[in-house]
Design an enzyme around this catalytic site. Sequence first.
Site, short mmCIF file in Angstrom:
data_model
loop_
_atom_site.label_atom_id
_atom_site.label_comp_id
_atom_site.label_asym_id
_atom_site.label_seq_id
_atom_site.Cartn_x
_atom_site.Cartn_y
_atom_site.Cartn_z
N SER A 99 0.87 -1.08 0.13
CA SER A 99 0.01 0.15 0.15
C SER A 99 0.80 1.21 0.06
CB SER A 99 -1.04 0.06 1.34
OG SER A 99 -1.83 0.97 1.02
N ASP A 195 -10.09 -4.98 -4.06
CA ASP A 195 -9.46 -4.01 -3.23
C ASP A 195 -10.46 -2.74 -3.29
OD1 ASP A 195 -7.82 -2.04 -1.98
OD2 ASP A 195 -5.88 -3.12 -2.61
N HIS A 225 -7.84 -5.43 -0.04
CA HIS A 225 -6.58 -4.75 0.18
C HIS A 225 -5.63 -5.38 1.25
CE1 HIS A 225 -4.14 -1.24 0.00
NE2 HIS A 225 -4.31 -0.99 1.37
#
Length: 247
Positions: A99, A195, A225
């Site tokens: 991320s 996600d 995610h």
Amino acid sequence: MPDMFETPMGRRIAYHRTKGRGPGVVFLGGLMSDMTGTKAVHLEDWAQRAGRAFLRFDYSGHGQSSGTFTEGCIGDWAADAMAVLGALTEGPQILVGSSMGGWVSLLIARAMPERVAGLVTIAAAPDFTEDGMWASFTDDQKAAMERDGVVHLPSDYGEPYPITSRMIEDGRAQLVLRSPLYLPFPVRMLQGTADEDVDMSVALRLLEHATGDDIRLTLVKGADHRFSTPDCLTLIEKSVEKVAHRG
């Protein structure tokens, strides 16, 4: 207990380091996450079994490192990562960025490419402060940011995210999708199609924008995610192995 390292900026960074052969692997976590997360700990276990050097750490204002989250910004956390990489690892490293860590890994690749053996990104979120946050703020949220210096965004992972005006403003100095991005080493990008935090279009944009001879994107249908199911964790392992082999 983690070991502690003081950066040139005076921030105390908590870390766990595994000795082993190179190229080593450095895990770069996401926004408001820490080094005790599933992916970081799983990769550490894999590295120990494989005899490969491994490093996980907490950015300042995260986990067990010094400072508070609202004091920090992308530039600070990238500086933490670069200081840790420079002081606690030897030779080129494989960066595994999750991320926000994907953004940080790209900043490292741009600033010190000689220390990067390859990249594995997991739901990489480059430029998210501008394209994901500021671009979606309502007029009321922008007014609150100007008035209070902070906006609290809801999170699926616990407490709301306090997004400061400094984080937004600093993010504009760290953007990587507006200028050439050359990645001269193996790159494996992993992205789940389900996600809800980082849209699949971000991965496609990064794939199109970056230049290099060995850049591949793998989409996992239905993955979210967290990207932490047994199959996803195995895919991360295999991706690191492939980067190490090709590098």
